[in-house]
Design a protein around this motif. Structure first.
Motif, PDB file in Angstrom:
ATOM      1  N   UNK A   1     -15.561   7.774   2.485  1.00  0.00           N
ATOM      2  CA  UNK A   1     -14.821   7.025   3.493  1.00  0.00           C
ATOM      3  C   UNK A   1     -13.559   6.411   2.913  1.00  0.00           C
ATOM      4  N   UNK A   2     -13.634   5.913   1.693  1.00  0.00           N
ATOM      5  CA  UNK A   2     -12.449   5.334   1.062  1.00  0.00           C
ATOM      6  C   UNK A   2     -11.406   6.407   0.766  1.00  0.00           C
ATOM      7  N   UNK A   3     -11.854   7.587   0.356  1.00  0.00           N
ATOM      8  CA  UNK A   3     -10.919   8.694   0.154  1.00  0.00           C
ATOM      9  C   UNK A   3     -10.268   9.081   1.477  1.00  0.00           C
ATOM     10  N   UNK A   4     -11.035   9.062   2.559  1.00  0.00           N
ATOM     11  CA  UNK A   4     -10.482   9.378   3.878  1.00  0.00           C
ATOM     12  C   UNK A   4      -9.428   8.347   4.291  1.00  0.00           C
ATOM     13  N   UNK A   5      -9.694   7.058   4.025  1.00  0.00           N
ATOM     14  CA  UNK A   5      -8.712   6.022   4.335  1.00  0.00           C
ATOM     15  C   UNK A   5      -7.427   6.239   3.549  1.00  0.00           C
ATOM     16  N   UNK A   6      -7.587   6.600   2.271  1.00  0.00           N
ATOM     17  CA  UNK A   6      -6.401   6.860   1.450  1.00  0.00           C
ATOM     18  C   UNK A   6      -5.639   8.062   1.976  1.00  0.00           C
ATOM     19  N   UNK A   7      -6.373   9.095   2.394  1.00  0.00           N
ATOM     20  CA  UNK A   7      -5.714  10.294   2.919  1.00  0.00           C
ATOM     21  C   UNK A   7      -4.948   9.979   4.202  1.00  0.00           C
ATOM     22  N   UNK A   8      -5.546   9.160   5.083  1.00  0.00           N
ATOM     23  CA  UNK A   8      -4.864   8.807   6.321  1.00  0.00           C
ATOM     24  C   UNK A   8      -3.619   7.958   6.053  1.00  0.00           C
ATOM     25  N   UNK A   9      -3.687   7.143   4.985  1.00  0.00           N
ATOM     26  CA  UNK A   9      -2.538   6.286   4.691  1.00  0.00           C
ATOM     27  C   UNK A   9      -1.318   7.077   4.258  1.00  0.00           C
ATOM     28  N   UNK A  10      -1.534   8.307   3.779  1.00  0.00           N
ATOM     29  CA  UNK A  10      -0.398   9.156   3.386  1.00  0.00           C
ATOM     30  C   UNK A  10      -0.126  10.232   4.430  1.00  0.00           C
ATOM     31  N   UNK A  11      -0.710  10.071   5.606  1.00  0.00           N
ATOM     32  CA  UNK A  11      -0.402  10.963   6.721  1.00  0.00           C
ATOM     33  C   UNK A  11      -1.279  12.179   6.847  1.00  0.00           C
ATOM     34  N   UNK A  12      -2.366  12.252   6.056  1.00  0.00           N
ATOM     35  CA  UNK A  12      -3.265  13.400   6.151  1.00  0.00           C
ATOM     36  C   UNK A  12      -4.359  13.066   7.160  1.00  0.00           C
ATOM     37  N   UNK A  13      -4.142  13.461   8.398  1.00  0.00           N
ATOM     38  CA  UNK A  13      -5.061  13.100   9.481  1.00  0.00           C
ATOM     39  C   UNK A  13      -6.249  14.056   9.517  1.00  0.00           C
TER      40      UNK A  13
END
Length: 735
Positions: free
Chosen positions: A549-561
């Protein structure tokens, strides 16, 4: 598609991970001789103990140098995987460890070549220590320090249970060998002194280690007899013939009449569950079984039977067979304070530590073991009080089943000062790590209490915009960093497969209690399954889930939806985890080797237990699982995780629909469904709790008048328009 790419990575990585698995064999004479080439000489095994003595020729007489044995033969201690580890130990005649080498193990975290090397390095630290050393296992970064009586060793990263298992395997099996050697030397000395009166104890006597029972001290058979812990009951053949005189059984034992001074009854009696008696007289494996019966409240009577009138089960003897066997025999019964107690024979015929040649027990004697059933009024026998043993001798007088002549003998049997030998209840060894991890357990207890508070007060948690994200993110960081990487609190499917294998093999499941963090987490998860379902652990307490989940949050923060899969695709993928679980459970019943391979479908060991310090196939697989989560929200948890499947199935006992719903949920409002990253809300608005990870996003939407459509319309003073569709129904024709 993402799931196809993930399946390809899964197959490739697992194939690489499973390649080359092997299991080391056990010692044979050729392997021992290869270890100790000439001028060393490998002797014969030590009778009842699977120990190889090693000699060096000193003049005309070989001189003992060391003893070689495998720990699994003497003290099979289960590790984290539920199976005993096996080490080879070379111990010299003074009780010092010349070599301590790992042979085989089934520890899931250390199955790779690198992991096995870590265990081997830990085991090698015992070289140079003795059975008398007090050992303390510290952290993995601690330095090995040794004094004359104490030693501190460095531990194993993520392997506290395994380290303790290795320690127990080496120290307790070595103590058994030391005790047996010391006892054999004492007996040899006693015989030599009896012959010459001048032989002194040798300087190379191995000093035994004190056993875990407080009132246990090592002694030989003569010491047990002197203390009354074993007592002889002998009757000569002439006395037996005298008792049969005047009956139909008189004169029917020709040998007894020829040799009247020989013994017809030659038995030794002992309440073997007393530690002083049992630990001295029995082999370690038999003592463990006797102690287990004692813990169940059963008294165990050992009768070493060496007479011509051998004991039979306490039942009427059958007719003789074609060879005319069983022409005579004896039956044993027990009374105490006027109450009869039935003796129930156990199916054991071995287990004595002492040989007949040196113990005073007749050659060819058979050790029989009896439990004492409660009396008719429910009273149990009190082994600290005198009992009366009744021995019925019988002779066959014809071929008919009832053609028997009987005479009765009896004697009182009591242990002098029996209370002094009363066993103290031992502290279970699995409690030791609980005391060692008291601080970690306290922190975890506080964290679980905080989580319960958050879930109970979830409406307050979502009342303020942004509060849920901050609190949840902080808790997930705690779960990953402290609970996972620091405290090693990652639950795993290995616990279930190891339990199944242990129960199927008849082994104890006590090894599961040796990991206190896991025990507390399992207990908490089991209770919360009844209330909230699967989501409490999977959504908040799983370190690998938190990492995803934390990796997903980081991915979303850089625009990787991330993307929502189509409903049909999502529905087709969710049963995969149940198929994986079924495969693992089936393998647990049929093939331990395949189970060890298949559990590698969990990336937890690589990413959490070993901090990504593992061989490349495992590392690549763990990274692939995390990469999948950046495309499909927590894809591994939702579609593959067998532990998640267990909790999803068990979560069906949940009694509370804790997620609030409105009548407008699903029709016409679909906001919660579209906002659910786990796709656990159906188009009707119904929550699928077996797929819900308890993220509380839908709870936040439900109470937010900026997102929940009914609340938005109510705030604006409007009603939700509902289109009514009229469907023309053709008229029915006919009757």
């Amino acid at each position: 598609m993402a799931w196809l790419w993930f399946a390809a990575c899964l197959a490739a990585c697992l194939a690489a991970c499973l390649a080359g698995a092997a299991h080391a064999g056990t010692l044979t004479r050729p392997t021992v001789e290869a270890m100790f080439p000439p001028p060393l000489i490998v002797g014969e095994k030590m009778g009842h103990l699977p120990v190889w003595p090693i000699f060096r020729r000193a003049g005309a007489t070989p001189e003992i140098q060391s003893y070689v044995f495998e720990t699994v033969d003497l003290e099979p201690v289960a590790g984290y995987g539920g199976k005993p580890l096996n080490l080879i130990v070379v111990m010299d005649r003074d009780g010092a460890f010349v070599q301590t080498r790992l042979l085989t193990h089934s520890e899931p975290i250390f199955r790779s070549e690198k992991g096995t090397a870590v265990l081997a390095e830990f085991a090698a630290q015992y070289q140079g220590l003795t059975v008398q050393h007090e050992i303390q296992v510290l952290t993995p970064k601690a330095q090995r320090q040794v004094s004359a009586t104490k030693a501190t060793l460095h531990g194993i990263m993520a392997g506290t249970v395994t380290a303790n298992a290795i320690d127990r395997s080496i120290m307790e099996s070595s103590a058994q060998v030391a005790q047996a050697v010391a006892q054999a030397q004492a007996q040899a000395q006693a015989q030599a002194q009896a012959g010459s009166g001048s032989v002194q104890a040798g300087a190379d006597t191995v000093k035994p280690q004190r056993g875990p029972d407080d009132r246990f001290q090592r002694t030989g058979w003569n010491g047990l007899a002197a203390a009354g812990l074993v007592q002889a009951w002998t009757v000569s053949q002439g006395d037996v013939e005298t008792r049969f005189r005047g009956s139909t059984g008189a004169g029917r034992d020709a040998e007894g009449m020829i040799r009247p001074q020989a013994l017809a009854i030659d038995i030794w009696l002992s309440w073997i569950a007393l530690p002083q008696a049992g630990r001295n007289a029995l082999q370690a494996s038999r003592w463990r079984e006797v102690r287990a019966l004692r813990e169940q409240g059963q008294a165990v009577l050992m009768v070493i039977d060496g007479g011509r009138h051998s004991l039979v089960a306490p039942a009427a003897p059958k007719a003789p067979d074609a060879a005319g066997q069983r022409s005579r025999g004896a039956q044993l019964a027990l009374q105490q304070a006027g109450q009869a107690f039935a003796l129930q024979e156990l199916p054991w015929r071995d287990g004595l530590r002492l040989s007949g040649q040196h113990s005073g027990v007749a050659a060819g004697s058979v050790a029989r073991y009896y439990t004492v059933a409660p009396a008719a009024d429910g009273r149990r026998v009190d082994i600290e009080q005198p009992v009366t043993l009744d021995l019925t001798l019988w002779r066959r007088t014809g071929d008919a089943p009832d053609a028997l002549a009987r005479v009765a003998l009896s004697r009182n049997f009591s242990v002098p000062d029996a209370a002094a030998y009363r066993p103290e209840r031992e502290t279970p060894r699995w409690l030791e790590p609980w005391a060692q991890r008291a601080l970690d357990l306290s922190v975890l207890g506080v964290a679980l209490a905080v989580l319960v508070g958050l879930l109970v007060a979830q409406r307050r948690l979502v009342a303020k915009p942004g509060r849920l994200v901050k609190v949840r993110t902080a808790y997930l960081v705690f779960t990953l960093v402290w609970l996972g990487w620091v405290a090693q609190g990652q639950l795993t499917i290995v616990s279930l497969t190891s339990l199944i294998e242990a129960l199927a093999a008849g082994r104890s499941a006590e090894f599961l209690l040796a990991d206190p963090m896991a025990v507390l987490l399992w207990a908490f998860t089991g209770v919360t399954l009844l209330v909230w379902g699967r989501g409490t652990f999977c959504g908040w307490l799983c370190p690998f889930g938190a990492l995803q989940e934390l990796v997903s949050l980081a991915a979303r923060s850089v625009g990787l939806a991330q993307r929502h899969l189509r409903l049909r695709t999502d529905a087709a993928l969710k049963p995969i985890k149940y198929a994986v679980l079924a495969l693992l459970v089936g393998a647990s019943f049929t093939s331990a080797a395949w189970t060890e391979r298949l559990v590698e479908i969990e990336p937890f060991k690589t990413s959490i237990s070993l901090h990504f310090q593992r061989d490349w196939p495992y590392l690549l697989f763990a990274l692939a699982c995390l990469a999948l989560g950046t495309v499909v929200y927590r894809g591994y948890c939702r579609y593959v995780c067998p532990l998640g499947a267990v909790f999803a199935l068990l979560g069906r006992v949940r009694r509370l629909d804790w997620i609030a719903r409105k009548t407008q949920c699903g029709t016409p409002c679909q906001t919660c469904r579209h906002g659910c990253h786990y796709q656990a809300i159906a188009a009707t608005g119904r929550v699928d709790y077996s797929e819900c990870f308890q993220c509380l996003d839908c709870v936040e939407i439900h109470d937010d008048d900026r997102h929940c459509l009914p609340l938005v319309m109510a705030r604006k003073g409007r009603t939700i328009p509902i289109r009514v569709v009229t469907v023309a129904v053709p008229a029915r024709t006919g009757a």
